[in-house]
Scaffold this active site. Structure first.
Site, mmCIF file in Angstrom:
data_model
loop_
_atom_site.group_PDB
_atom_site.id
_atom_site.type_symbol
_atom_site.label_atom_id
_atom_site.label_comp_id
_atom_site.label_asym_id
_atom_site.label_seq_id
_atom_site.Cartn_x
_atom_site.Cartn_y
_atom_site.Cartn_z
ATOM 1 N N TYR A 62 -12.408 7.544 0.514
ATOM 2 C CA TYR A 62 -12.597 6.117 0.767
ATOM 3 C C TYR A 62 -11.259 5.410 0.909
ATOM 4 C CZ TYR A 62 -12.895 1.219 -0.609
ATOM 5 O OH TYR A 62 -12.720 -0.140 -0.677
ATOM 6 N N THR A 115 -8.494 -2.974 0.296
ATOM 7 C CA THR A 115 -8.628 -2.695 -1.133
ATOM 8 C C THR A 115 -7.300 -2.311 -1.760
ATOM 9 O OG1 THR A 115 -9.625 -1.129 -2.730
ATOM 10 C CG2 THR A 115 -9.268 -0.335 -0.507
ATOM 11 N N ASP A 116 -7.175 -2.542 -3.057
ATOM 12 C CA ASP A 116 -5.977 -2.096 -3.766
ATOM 13 C C ASP A 116 -5.949 -0.581 -3.953
ATOM 14 O OD1 ASP A 116 -8.016 -1.906 -5.646
ATOM 15 O OD2 ASP A 116 -6.961 -3.015 -7.214
ATOM 16 N N GLU A 117 -7.059 0.087 -3.681
ATOM 17 C CA GLU A 117 -7.108 1.532 -3.883
ATOM 18 C C GLU A 117 -6.207 2.288 -2.908
ATOM 19 O OE1 GLU A 117 -10.805 3.439 -4.836
ATOM 20 O OE2 GLU A 117 -11.761 1.520 -5.307
ATOM 21 N N LYS A 166 -9.452 3.537 4.262
ATOM 22 C CA LYS A 166 -9.034 2.127 4.259
ATOM 23 C C LYS A 166 -7.535 2.018 4.528
ATOM 24 C CE LYS A 166 -11.079 -1.097 3.596
ATOM 25 N NZ LYS A 166 -11.763 -2.000 4.568
#
Length: 331
Positions: free
Chosen positions: A147, A120-122, A151
């Site tokens: 989260y 994810t870009d998060e 990741k």
């Protein structure tokens, strides 16, 4: 190709499986999924006769080793993904996202199997609303939530296994997805199904947070391209250059559904809510000649609304439980 898809009964994974069955009928697809609240057999019902579905945990070493040994490649979608759930109970995110990825890495290492890890870009944190910058593969990691942190840890494990053990792996970090089979806890399907059930849509804070929206089919098309043509050890960022703030997205949904664009409630904002995400996908364009097809967000949202209208039997059983959980948090 004998393809193992972890988390293939979840939102993005199920759409990937559908696309694989449709576009690559020569592949043999095995799905490994824990079938938690976020994954369901129903999401794979249209292709159930074309795949093998294994109900199991991504941290089950013996099972994962067995399935990887029967495969030519693994696409690793399996993850806990909902930020609100991570804030309330982070432990499952550590177990699935970190230990689960470790389990997959050890299995592909022992069998010499190709791996693509979906992220994810998060992991990059947030950008200022007025910044000209976008995330690139060299942007330092700065995750904000449990989260995103798990990741980020999983990504780092993949990189270490590539360098230390020669695992043949690639990574992709993608922006926010939308489309069919997305759980109603997520922003876009929550608003659509609120309208369809006579509820008022809900907007965190002022709705100024910006996301780079991409249709799930475009994401999965990029994943397939990376799997077949990507350079081992590389990280590719997947985005459709579709930045919109949450307020604009909500008002577009309301307009497309024939509702007043101010017919929603502002609710308590999420803790540590990142301001803006934006992806620079140019390496994917230039090196792998990939480009998104769903470039009109309005049309993509219209098609998504139509899907939820036509598939109430898929989402209705989970709707009341989700809204009760949000109500407890004042959201």
């Amino acid at each position: 190709m004998r393809l193992l898809v972890t988390g293939g009964a979840g939102f993005i994974g199920a759409n990937f499986v559908h696309a694989t069955v449709r576009d690559h009928p020569e592949d043999r697809v095995t799905v490994l999924d824990a079938l938690t609240y976020a994954g369901s057999r129903e999401s794979l019902a249209p292709v159930e006769n074309d795949i093998r579905l294994v109900h199991g945990d991504i941290t089950d070493r013996d099972l994962v080793v067995q399935l990887v040994g029967e495969s030519d490649a693994v696409v690793h979608f399996a993850a806990e993904t909902h930020v609100d759930n991570a804030l309330a109970q982070p432990e499952p995110f550590l177990r699935t996202n970190v230990i689960g990825t470790f389990t997959v890495l050890e299995a592909v290492r022992s069998h010499g199997v190709r791996l693509h890890h979906v992220s994810t870009d998060e992991v990059y944190g947030e950008l200022a609303l007025d910044s000209p910058r976008r995330f690139t593969e060299s942007t330092p990691y700065n995750p904000s939530s449990p989260y995103a942190s798990t990741k980020a840890a999983a990504d780092m494990l993949v990189r270490a296994w590539v360098r230390s053990y020669g695992v043949r792996a690639t990574i992709s970090n993608c922006s926010n997805n939308y489309g069919p089979y997305q759980h109603v806890e997520k922003f876009i399907p929550r608003q659509i199904t609120n309208v369809l059930t006579g509820r008022r849509p809900k907007l965190y804070g002022s709705g100024a947070n910006v996301r780079d929206w991409i249709h799930v089919d475009d994401h999965n098309n990029a994943v397939r391209r990376i799997l077949t043509d990507g350079q081992i050890g590389r990280t590719y960022l997947i985005g459709a250059e579709g930045e919109r703030d949450n307020l604009s997205v909500l008002r577009t949904i309301l307009r497309l559904m024939g509702r007043d664009t101010d017919d929603f409630d502002h609710v308590t904002d999420r803790a540590g809510h990142d301001l803006r995400y934006a992806i620079d996908p140019s390496p994917l364009y230039d090196e792998l000649l990939w480009a998104p097809k769903h470039t009109d967000l309005n049309e993509g949202l219209r098609e998504t609304i139509d899907w939820y209208r036509a598939n109430e039997s898929w989402w209705a059983p989970m709707k009341d439980v989700v809204e009760a959980g949000y109500a407890e948090r004042g959201q």
